[in-house]
Motif scaffolding. Structure first.
Motif, mmCIF file in Angstrom:
data_model
loop_
_atom_site.group_PDB
_atom_site.id
_atom_site.type_symbol
_atom_site.label_atom_id
_atom_site.label_comp_id
_atom_site.label_asym_id
_atom_site.label_seq_id
_atom_site.Cartn_x
_atom_site.Cartn_y
_atom_site.Cartn_z
ATOM 1 N N MET A 1 0.823 -1.176 0.000
ATOM 2 C CA MET A 1 0.000 0.000 0.000
ATOM 3 C C MET A 1 0.881 1.260 0.000
ATOM 4 O O MET A 1 0.526 2.234 -0.634
ATOM 5 C CB MET A 1 -0.937 0.000 1.200
ATOM 6 N N ARG A 2 1.974 1.193 0.728
ATOM 7 C CA ARG A 2 2.874 2.351 0.750
ATOM 8 C C ARG A 2 3.547 2.550 -0.602
ATOM 9 O O ARG A 2 3.646 3.675 -1.092
ATOM 10 C CB ARG A 2 3.929 2.190 1.845
ATOM 11 N N TRP A 6 -0.719 4.757 -1.252
ATOM 12 C CA TRP A 6 -1.945 4.801 -0.450
ATOM 13 C C TRP A 6 -1.683 5.205 0.994
ATOM 14 O O TRP A 6 -2.513 5.845 1.617
ATOM 15 C CB TRP A 6 -2.624 3.421 -0.462
ATOM 16 N N LEU A 7 -0.532 4.780 1.557
ATOM 17 C CA LEU A 7 -0.224 5.020 2.969
ATOM 18 C C LEU A 7 0.996 5.919 3.113
ATOM 19 O O LEU A 7 1.945 5.830 2.330
ATOM 20 C CB LEU A 7 0.045 3.693 3.690
ATOM 21 N N ASP A 9 4.461 7.221 4.887
ATOM 22 C CA ASP A 9 5.616 6.503 5.426
ATOM 23 C C ASP A 9 5.540 6.474 6.946
ATOM 24 O O ASP A 9 5.000 7.387 7.575
ATOM 25 C CB ASP A 9 6.917 7.186 4.994
ATOM 26 N N ASP A 11 5.194 3.954 10.755
ATOM 27 C CA ASP A 11 4.567 2.773 11.346
ATOM 28 C C ASP A 11 3.042 2.838 11.365
ATOM 29 O O ASP A 11 2.382 1.821 11.470
ATOM 30 C CB ASP A 11 5.076 2.562 12.771
ATOM 31 N N ASP A 12 2.488 4.057 11.296
ATOM 32 C CA ASP A 12 1.036 4.199 11.348
ATOM 33 C C ASP A 12 0.403 3.817 10.014
ATOM 34 O O ASP A 12 1.003 3.967 8.956
ATOM 35 C CB ASP A 12 0.638 5.646 11.665
ATOM 36 N N LEU A 13 -0.813 3.319 10.111
ATOM 37 C CA LEU A 13 -1.574 2.986 8.907
ATOM 38 C C LEU A 13 -2.479 4.168 8.555
ATOM 39 O O LEU A 13 -3.694 4.120 8.708
ATOM 40 C CB LEU A 13 -2.392 1.717 9.129
ATOM 41 N N THR A 14 -1.857 5.238 8.065
ATOM 42 C CA THR A 14 -2.566 6.463 7.738
ATOM 43 C C THR A 14 -2.577 6.640 6.225
ATOM 44 O O THR A 14 -1.528 6.572 5.570
ATOM 45 C CB THR A 14 -1.868 7.675 8.387
ATOM 46 N N LEU A 15 -3.769 6.878 5.685
ATOM 47 C CA LEU A 15 -3.887 7.084 4.247
ATOM 48 C C LEU A 15 -3.300 8.428 3.848
ATOM 49 O O LEU A 15 -3.427 9.415 4.560
ATOM 50 C CB LEU A 15 -5.358 7.046 3.824
#
Length: 66
Positions: A1-2, A6-7, A9, A11-15
């Motif tokens: 996804m990165r 989409w994400l 950079d 550790d967080d899964l932030t769009l």
């Protein structure tokens, strides 16, 4: 996804902004596609369907909230 943008950079899964836009486009298209069967049924049949499935939805939500 990165790697596809989409994400963000880290550790967080932030769009990313682009990822948020893409997700919204997918949600909007899903809504359009999901509405077609109900449009064919019409308002009266949809109301009957809601009445018939209401007991199931109550049970499902009770089980999920446990």
């Amino acid at each position: 996804m990165r790697s596809r943008g989409w994400l963000v950079d880290g550790d967080d899964l932030t769009l990313t902004e682009w990822g948020t836009t893409q997700r919204q486009e997918i949600e909007d298209q899903t809504d359009v596609l999901a509405a077609a069967p109900y449009a064919v049924l019409g308002d009266e049949a949809c109301a009957e369907l809601r009445f018939l499935v209401r007991p199931w939805s109550k049970v499902f939500s009770e089980v999920l909230l446990r």
